[in-house]
Design an enzyme around this catalytic site. Structure first.
Site, short mmCIF file in Angstrom:
data_model
loop_
_atom_site.label_atom_id
_atom_site.label_comp_id
_atom_site.label_asym_id
_atom_site.label_seq_id
_atom_site.Cartn_x
_atom_site.Cartn_y
_atom_site.Cartn_z
N TYR A 170 0.71 -1.03 0.03
CA TYR A 170 0.19 -0.16 -0.19
C TYR A 170 0.90 1.09 -0.09
O TYR A 170 0.60 2.25 -0.78
CB TYR A 170 -0.73 0.19 1.24
N THR A 172 -9.73 8.84 7.92
CA THR A 172 -10.89 9.51 7.65
C THR A 172 -11.98 8.44 8.11
O THR A 172 -11.92 7.37 7.99
CB THR A 172 -11.02 9.94 6.24
P1 NAD Z 1 -12.48 1.84 0.49
O1 NAD Z 1 -11.97 0.55 0.43
O2 NAD Z 1 -13.97 2.02 1.05
O3 NAD Z 1 -12.84 2.42 -1.25
C1 NAD Z 1 -12.00 1.87 -2.05
C2 NAD Z 1 -12.94 1.59 -3.32
O4 NAD Z 1 -12.18 1.18 -4.53
C3 NAD Z 1 -13.94 0.40 -3.21
O5 NAD Z 1 -15.30 0.69 -3.76
C4 NAD Z 1 -13.12 -0.71 -4.14
O6 NAD Z 1 -13.93 -1.70 -4.54
C5 NAD Z 1 -12.64 0.32 -5.23
N1 NAD Z 1 -11.43 -0.52 -5.95
C6 NAD Z 1 -10.40 -1.27 -5.13
N2 NAD Z 1 -9.63 -1.69 -6.19
C7 NAD Z 1 -9.92 -1.07 -7.47
C8 NAD Z 1 -9.48 -1.57 -8.73
N3 NAD Z 1 -8.44 -2.04 -9.05
N4 NAD Z 1 -10.41 -1.10 -9.72
C9 NAD Z 1 -11.64 -0.35 -9.39
N5 NAD Z 1 -12.04 -0.28 -8.15
C10 NAD Z 1 -11.37 -0.70 -7.16
O7 NAD Z 1 -11.52 2.95 0.88
P2 NAD Z 1 -11.81 4.60 1.49
O8 NAD Z 1 -11.50 4.65 2.63
O9 NAD Z 1 -12.89 5.29 0.59
O10 NAD Z 1 -10.44 5.12 0.48
C11 NAD Z 1 -10.69 5.73 -0.62
C12 NAD Z 1 -9.35 6.27 -1.28
O11 NAD Z 1 -8.78 7.06 -0.25
C13 NAD Z 1 -8.18 4.88 -1.40
O12 NAD Z 1 -7.43 5.31 -2.53
C14 NAD Z 1 -7.37 5.29 -0.08
O13 NAD Z 1 -6.13 4.62 -0.07
C15 NAD Z 1 -7.49 6.84 0.17
N6 NAD Z 1 -7.18 6.80 1.62
C16 NAD Z 1 -8.30 6.67 2.55
C17 NAD Z 1 -8.16 6.93 3.78
C18 NAD Z 1 -9.13 6.53 4.96
O14 NAD Z 1 -8.64 6.82 5.96
N7 NAD Z 1 -10.29 6.18 4.26
C19 NAD Z 1 -6.78 7.52 4.26
C20 NAD Z 1 -5.67 7.81 3.33
C21 NAD Z 1 -6.22 7.60 1.98
#
Ligand code: NAD
Ligand code: UDP
Length: 309
Positions: free
Chosen positions: A144, A174
């Protein structure tokens, strides 16, 4: 009407972003492979004629005419991104190449959801964007962390070499409604454990810190970034920092739960502290979080209650 592509749009953050951008009068294309995303997160948006759902994996190229791309596709919770680490790395690296090629073809702006994990187990505190980080390249979190770092490199090189309008935000922890109940992150685990009367599982001594940002604040920041002339990276997060042990006590008080606390081994490479320096977001985007932890938890606990009932 702008045509906006949100990859990972059926996930936790993506679903809130889809809703917001639709409400602001845009045509929204939600792309997802449903690895961690869920239909229920976007169910209410499906009847909207300005909303389109595309089931697709970003490691495969795609051709859709778009004006803006928010690249959120990537599993975000440690158990989910460690489930298939090779796929996680491909999603970050091959996925961003496909999205950058799409941005180049249609002269679209592209925003990458990067992460505080690019700082690894930070030696600088709070974390400022100029800090290069302290990341293990071969640990269980590396798929990651290094995937997201490589994506930042690719974005910056496409910007320099091909003049694409790119934006990088580094998102810190978040939380909010639409988090997957089984995603293993601390907020969902603690709330569900408290609501179900199960032990609250603290990993390690609970002295590690995190800083939790409510999802509505984060979504404001993402949109402000897309509409700004900054390219980033810009930290987006709530600087209010607490230990995981204090967070467990807060959840117990907040939910009036009788659950006990139990201690489990700390996973390797778990960052010992994390808090964003948001000076750049404040000055460059006029952004800072507005929702405090009590208001944010109220909405989040209500959401998890609907899953438990
Ligand atoms: P989440 O897992 O709920 O959402 C990720 C989404 O991406 C899911 O709907 C999943 O099905 C989709 N996905 C994964 N691999 C895929 C692929 N190869 N092709 C198409 N779709 C794909 O996570 P989240 O918390 O909503 O995070 C969203 C983004 O924000 C991510 O990129 C994550 O790295 C980043 N982020 C989130 C946080 C947090 O605290 N939530 C912190 C830092 C970064
Ligand atoms: N954590 C915990 N109990 C849990 C889940 C997580 O003590 O049931 C800890 C985890 O070890 C980390 C912090 O809470 O120190 C935040 O974990 P999360 O998976 O939410 O996100 P991270 O910031 O580590 O990516």
């Amino acid at each position: 009407m702008k045509r906006i592509l949100i990859t990972g749009g059926a996930g936790f953050i993506g679903s809130h972003l889809c809703k917001r951008l639709l409400n602001e009068g845009n045509y929204v294309i939600c792309l997802d492979n449903f690895f961690t995303g869920r239909k229920r997160n976007i169910e209410t948006l499906l009847p909207n004629p300005n909303f389109e759902l595309v089931e697709h994996d970003i490691i495969e190229p795609i051709d859709i005419r778009v004006d803006e791309i928010y690249n959120l596709a990537c599993p975000a919770s440690p158990p989910h991104y460690q489930y298939d680490p090779i796929k996680t790395m491909k999603t970050s690296v091959i996925g961003i190449i496909n999205m950058l090629e799409l941005a180049e073809k249609y002269n679209a702006k592209i925003l990458q959801a990067s992460t505080s994990e690019v700082y690894g187990d930070p030696l600088v505190h709070p974390q400022v964007e100029t800090y290069w980080g302290n990341v293990n390249p071969i640990g269980i979190r590396s798929c990651y962390d290094e995937g997201k770092r490589c994506a930042e490199t690719l974005i910056t090189d496409y910007r320099r070499q091909k003049n694409i309008d790119t934006k990088i935000v580094r998102i810190f922890n978040t939380y909010g409604p639409n988090m997957a109940p089984d995603d293993g992150r601390v907020v969902s685990n603690f709330i569900l454990q408290a609501l179900n009367g199960m032990d609250i599982t603290i990993y390690g001594e609970g002295e590690q810190t995190r800083s939790f940002c409510y999802v509505d604040d984060l979504v404001d920041g993402l949109i402000k970034m897309m509409n700004s002339n900054l390219s980033g990276p810009v930290n987006l997060g709530n600087p209010s920092e607490r230990t995981i042990k204090d967070f467990a006590k807060l959840i117990l008080e907040f939910t009036k739960s009788d659950s006990k606390i139990s201690y489990k081994p700390l996973p390797s490479d778990d960052p010992s502290k994390r808090r964003p320096d948001i000076t750049l977001a404040k000055t460059g985007l006029d952004w800072e979080p507005k929702i405090d932890i009590f208001e944010g938890l109220k909405n989040t606990v209500e959401y998890f209650k609907t899953l438990v009932d």
